[in-house]
Design an enzyme around this catalytic site. Structure first.
Site, PDB file in Angstrom:
ATOM      1  N   GLY A  45     -44.272 -39.917   8.330  1.00 14.81           N
ATOM      2  CA  GLY A  45     -45.121 -39.326   7.304  1.00 14.81           C
ATOM      3  C   GLY A  45     -45.944 -40.398   6.620  1.00 14.81           C
ATOM      4  O   GLY A  45     -45.594 -41.583   6.650  1.00 14.81           O
ATOM      5  N   GLN A  50     -50.961 -44.422   0.082  1.00 17.04           N
ATOM      6  CA  GLN A  50     -50.427 -45.554   0.852  1.00 17.04           C
ATOM      7  C   GLN A  50     -51.519 -46.304   1.613  1.00 17.04           C
ATOM      8  O   GLN A  50     -51.305 -47.442   2.031  1.00 17.04           O
ATOM      9  CB  GLN A  50     -49.361 -45.077   1.851  1.00 17.04           C
ATOM     10  CG  GLN A  50     -48.100 -44.557   1.181  1.00 17.04           C
ATOM     11  CD  GLN A  50     -47.080 -44.125   2.217  1.00 17.04           C
ATOM     12  OE1 GLN A  50     -47.119 -43.014   2.707  1.00 17.04           O
ATOM     13  NE2 GLN A  50     -46.179 -45.017   2.572  1.00 17.04           N
ATOM     14  N   CYS A  92     -39.383 -46.358   3.769  1.00 17.14           N
ATOM     15  CA  CYS A  92     -40.776 -46.025   3.483  1.00 17.14           C
ATOM     16  C   CYS A  92     -41.669 -47.126   4.037  1.00 17.14           C
ATOM     17  O   CYS A  92     -41.336 -48.305   3.916  1.00 17.14           O
ATOM     18  CB  CYS A  92     -40.962 -45.896   1.976  1.00 17.14           C
ATOM     19  SG  CYS A  92     -42.660 -45.584   1.481  1.00 17.14           S
ATOM     20  N   LEU A  93     -42.793 -46.738   4.624  1.00 21.22           N
ATOM     21  CA  LEU A  93     -43.719 -47.736   5.173  1.00 21.22           C
ATOM     22  C   LEU A  93     -44.238 -48.674   4.090  1.00 21.22           C
ATOM     23  O   LEU A  93     -44.668 -49.779   4.387  1.00 21.22           O
ATOM     24  CB  LEU A  93     -44.897 -47.031   5.852  1.00 21.22           C
ATOM     25  CG  LEU A  93     -44.564 -46.231   7.113  1.00 21.22           C
ATOM     26  CD1 LEU A  93     -45.777 -45.440   7.580  1.00 21.22           C
ATOM     27  CD2 LEU A  93     -44.071 -47.151   8.214  1.00 21.22           C
ATOM     28  N   HIS A 134     -40.582 -36.550   0.015  1.00 18.74           N
ATOM     29  CA  HIS A 134     -40.877 -37.985  -0.061  1.00 18.74           C
ATOM     30  C   HIS A 134     -42.395 -38.205  -0.150  1.00 18.74           C
ATOM     31  O   HIS A 134     -42.870 -38.982  -0.986  1.00 18.74           O
ATOM     32  CB  HIS A 134     -40.270 -38.675   1.171  1.00 18.74           C
ATOM     33  CG  HIS A 134     -40.551 -40.141   1.281  1.00 18.74           C
ATOM     34  ND1 HIS A 134     -39.556 -41.095   1.226  1.00 18.74           N
ATOM     35  CD2 HIS A 134     -41.712 -40.833   1.461  1.00 18.74           C
ATOM     36  CE1 HIS A 134     -40.104 -42.299   1.352  1.00 18.74           C
ATOM     37  NE2 HIS A 134     -41.405 -42.166   1.510  1.00 18.74           N
ATOM     38  N   GLU A 135     -43.148 -37.503   0.709  1.00 17.21           N
ATOM     39  CA  GLU A 135     -44.606 -37.696   0.716  1.00 17.21           C
ATOM     40  C   GLU A 135     -45.248 -37.158  -0.557  1.00 17.21           C
ATOM     41  O   GLU A 135     -46.172 -37.761  -1.093  1.00 17.21           O
ATOM     42  CB  GLU A 135     -45.244 -37.022   1.939  1.00 17.21           C
ATOM     43  CG  GLU A 135     -44.818 -37.562   3.289  1.00 17.21           C
ATOM     44  CD  GLU A 135     -44.851 -39.075   3.393  1.00 17.21           C
ATOM     45  OE1 GLU A 135     -45.637 -39.729   2.688  1.00 17.21           O
ATOM     46  OE2 GLU A 135     -44.062 -39.617   4.171  1.00 17.21           O
ATOM     47  N   HIS A 138     -45.089 -39.513  -3.283  1.00 22.32           N
ATOM     48  CA  HIS A 138     -46.131 -40.539  -3.229  1.00 22.32           C
ATOM     49  C   HIS A 138     -47.370 -40.090  -4.009  1.00 22.32           C
ATOM     50  O   HIS A 138     -48.038 -40.900  -4.652  1.00 22.32           O
ATOM     51  CB  HIS A 138     -46.546 -40.815  -1.779  1.00 22.32           C
ATOM     52  CG  HIS A 138     -45.683 -41.817  -1.063  1.00 22.32           C
ATOM     53  ND1 HIS A 138     -45.525 -43.115  -1.487  1.00 22.32           N
ATOM     54  CD2 HIS A 138     -44.950 -41.713   0.070  1.00 22.32           C
ATOM     55  CE1 HIS A 138     -44.726 -43.766  -0.645  1.00 22.32           C
ATOM     56  NE2 HIS A 138     -44.351 -42.933   0.303  1.00 22.32           N
TER      57      HIS A 138
HETATM   58 NI    NI Z   1     -43.065 -43.418   1.931  1.00 18.26          NI
END
Ligand code: NI
Length: 178
Positions: A45, A50, A92-93, A134-135, A138
């Site tokens: 995701g 991000q 998380c990225l 989670h997204e 963000h």
């Molecule tokens: Ni993330």
């Protein structure tokens, strides 16, 4: 086009994103670039903040075996139902080399629009429910490390600062990277 992914503690990750007022060709292009960036990372995701775009857009694809077949693109997503509790090991990225158990709702219902402006309604459980939450976090300027104990978060931040100071790279993420 693969975009750069911002990393904690970049302030854009802490900024609540603005709703998209008109879904245009530019929106569709951003969504396409976000998908390419997510597959390349690889992650399941990605949220627009991000990649430095403070707009309420997320993409998800849990099935990297068949990329694109089960892709989810959501503009202005909103969770309108949430129930149950589940604990999942999240990464998380944007949070390098760290995973932790996070508690979230077990099932969610989410509405929004796709990149054509068509309404989307999703009922999800399991990993997809976790990833959606989670997204959407963000988009509110929240990271999964805000949902763990202060002690664990502080330990991570200290380790990260040390790696920045020493110039030594932290190893890659290992858990489910969302
Ligand atoms: Ni993330």
């Amino acid at each position: 086009m693969i975009l750069d992914i911002l990393k904690f503690p970049d302030p854009v990750l802490r900024t609540p994103a603005r709703p998209v007022e008109a879904i245009t060709g530019e929106t569709a292009e951003l969504v396409q670039n976000m998908l390419e960036t997510m597959y390349a990372a690889p992650g399941i995701g990605l949220a627009a903040p991000q990649v430095g775009v403070s707009q309420r857009i997320i993409v998800l694809d849990l099935d990297h075996e068949n990329p694109g077949d089960n892709v989810i693109k959501l503009v202005n997503p909103m969770i309108y139902e949430a129930e149950g509790e589940v604990v999942f090991e999240e990464g998380c990225l944007s949070v390098v080399d760290f995973t932790a158990e996070v508690q979230r709702a077990e099932r969610v219902a989410v509405s929004g629009y796709d990149d054509n402006g068509d309404e989307v309604d999703i009922e999800a459980d399991g990993l997809l429910a976790v990833a959606l939450q989670h997204e959407i976090d963000h988009l509110d300027g929240k990271l999964f490390i805000d949902r763990i104990s202060r002690l664990k978060r502080d330990l991570y931040v200290r380790k990260l600062k040390k790696s920045i100071r020493t110039g030594r790279e932290m190893p890659e993420n290992r858990g489910v990277v969302i």
